[in-house]
Write an enzyme that holds these catalytic residues in place. Structure first.
Site, PDB file in Angstrom:
ATOM      1  N   HIS A   1      19.961  27.571  36.154  1.00 31.09           N
ATOM      2  CA  HIS A   1      18.705  26.983  36.608  1.00 31.09           C
ATOM      3  C   HIS A   1      17.738  28.061  37.158  1.00 31.09           C
ATOM      4  O   HIS A   1      16.797  28.450  36.487  1.00 31.09           O
ATOM      5  CB  HIS A   1      18.983  25.937  37.692  1.00 31.09           C
ATOM      6  CG  HIS A   1      19.717  24.723  37.193  1.00 31.09           C
ATOM      7  ND1 HIS A   1      19.269  23.926  36.150  1.00 31.09           N
ATOM      8  CD2 HIS A   1      20.878  24.153  37.610  1.00 31.09           C
ATOM      9  CE1 HIS A   1      20.110  22.934  35.948  1.00 31.09           C
ATOM     10  NE2 HIS A   1      21.098  23.038  36.820  1.00 31.09           N
TER      11      HIS A   1
ATOM     12  N   ASP B   1      15.946  28.078  48.261  1.00 32.09           N
ATOM     13  CA  ASP B   1      16.854  27.268  49.092  1.00 32.09           C
ATOM     14  C   ASP B   1      18.302  27.675  48.804  1.00 32.09           C
ATOM     15  O   ASP B   1      19.117  26.877  48.348  1.00 32.09           O
ATOM     16  CB  ASP B   1      16.647  25.769  48.843  1.00 32.09           C
ATOM     17  CG  ASP B   1      16.940  25.352  47.391  1.00 32.09           C
ATOM     18  OD1 ASP B   1      17.299  24.168  47.184  1.00 32.09           O
ATOM     19  OD2 ASP B   1      16.822  26.207  46.479  1.00 32.09           O
TER      20      ASP B   1
HETATM   21  O1  RIB Z   1      17.945  21.233  39.752  1.00 28.59           O
HETATM   22  C1  RIB Z   1      18.373  22.540  40.014  1.00 28.59           C
HETATM   23  C2  RIB Z   1      17.679  23.098  41.208  1.00 28.59           C
HETATM   24  O2  RIB Z   1      18.072  22.402  42.378  1.00 28.59           O
HETATM   25  C3  RIB Z   1      18.042  24.572  41.477  1.00 28.59           C
HETATM   26  O3  RIB Z   1      16.957  25.211  42.081  1.00 28.59           O
HETATM   27  C4  RIB Z   1      19.172  24.466  42.442  1.00 28.59           C
HETATM   28  O4  RIB Z   1      19.283  25.640  43.265  1.00 28.59           O
HETATM   29  C5  RIB Z   1      18.736  23.302  43.269  1.00 28.59           C
HETATM   30  O5  RIB Z   1      17.828  23.774  44.240  1.00 28.59           O
HETATM   31 CA    CA Z   2      17.267  26.478  44.151  1.00 26.55          CA
END
Ligand code: RIB
Ligand code: CA
Length: 323
Positions: A246, A15
């Site tokens: 992340h 995303d």
């Molecule tokens: O919590 C972090 C996640 O949420 C990551 O994948 C960031 O891109 C959002 O999608």
């Molecule tokens: Ca993401």
């Protein structure tokens, strides 16, 4: 499972999303990985915007040979919570001015492409979800043999032993579609969860991010354009000079699992409508009283810690920065 010499074949469900962009560039810069396709999902932005961003990122990286399949526009059993535009910008890329993509998606949906590629190469494809798990759940539901034909799933999402970031209880990707996540964590294939337990321990500092932006490379110039928005959110929301790594943590794990600590427990996801919705719950001890709602669930490898210096150096090195 791919041989040691052959690149690990992965499909990234994404995303994009600023940290998604970093993870995608990181994967494309790693010869140990063969990015078979990108599939898109809602989350940081609406799906159509995420799809345009996925196409743009492949153009920037000069990898338009990689197909992009658009996925779900909303969760399985609720309406879309709305984009995390306060984190990633209205366009999902830090509101940086972006030319429209010049390429298009393939006709398959995300779930169709995942099924088609995995069933054509039994045991070879690893799914790397970086957003809500709707596409993965839909693929598992549409093809009951899918899990047995995957090499595995390495996902960014969840929070086993720590609080959430989207709510006090839940992490953003999981709360984006709790029903889908509960299906995915029940899949009979090797699953690795790179949740907040490990990703919030991995910080790329502002100074390190500045080094990425100084690399004379079109990908670095894109990251230089999109990172300020994400850094401003981190500073204003948690006083952090830098970012939590992340999505890229899935890529670091695929490249260097030795840098991570983990535990293995079955996981259920709270799909209720209360304060705990979206929480990922490991079963760390047998159910003492009443039915075991984790019964029959596979063990999930939950990443709990990392050699932060090693994984940051690994990613920075692949993005052209030698510390
Ligand atoms: O919590 C972090 C996640 O949420 C990551 O994948 C960031 O891109 C959002 O999608
Ligand atoms: Ca993401």
């Amino acid at each position: 499972m791919a041989s040691a010499a052959a690149p690990r074949r992965i499909i990234i469900d994404t995303d994009p999303g600023i940290d998604d962009a970093m993870a995608i560039f990181f994967a494309l810069a790693s010869p140990e990985l063969d990015v078979v396709a990108l599939t898109t999902v809602f989350g940081n932005a609406r799906t159509s915007i995420c799809t345009d961003n996925a196409l743009r990122l492949l153009e920037i990286a000069e990898r338009t040979d990689i197909p992009v399949a658009e996925g779900a526009h909303g969760p399985l059993a609720m309406s879309f919570r709305g984009p995390a535009d306060f984190v990633h910008g209205a366009n999902g890329q830090g509101d940086a001015p972006l030319a429209p993509p010049t390429t298009s998606v393939v006709n398959d949906t995300a779930a169709e492409l995942i099924i088609e590629r995995a069933m054509a190469a039994p045991g070879e494809i690893t799914l790397v979800p970086l957003g809500p798990l709707t596409n993965i759940a839909r693929a598992l539901q549409a093809e009951p043999r899918l899990a047995a034909n995957l090499a595995g799933i390495v996902l960014m999402g969840g929070n086993a032993f720590c609080g959430g970031n989207a709510s006090p209880a839940a992490e953003a990707n999981i709360i984006g579609d709790p029903e889908a996540a509960d299906i995915v964590f029940g899949a009979e294939c090797p699953i690795v969860m790179a949740g907040l337990d490990v990703t919030e321990r991995i910080v790329m500092t502002g100074a390190q991010l500045d080094l990425i932006g100084s690399v004379d490379d079109v990908r670095a110039r894109h990251l230089r354009a999109i990172l300020p928005y994400y850094r401003r959110f981190a500073l204003e929301s948690s006083g952090l000079d830098g970012i939590h790594v992340h999505d890229s943590t899935t890529i670091s794990y695929l490249l260097a699992p030795q840098h991570f600590a983990s535990v293995r427990y079955p996981i259920r996801v709270d799909t209720g409508d209360g304060v705990g919705r979206g929480k990922t719950w490991p079963r760390t001890r047998p159910a003492q009283h009443g039915p075991d709602l984790w019964a029959g669930r596979p063990l999930v490898t939950i990443l709990t810690d990392a050699d932060v210096d090693a994984v940051v150096r690994l990613e920075l090195g692949r993005l052209g920065v030698e510390l």
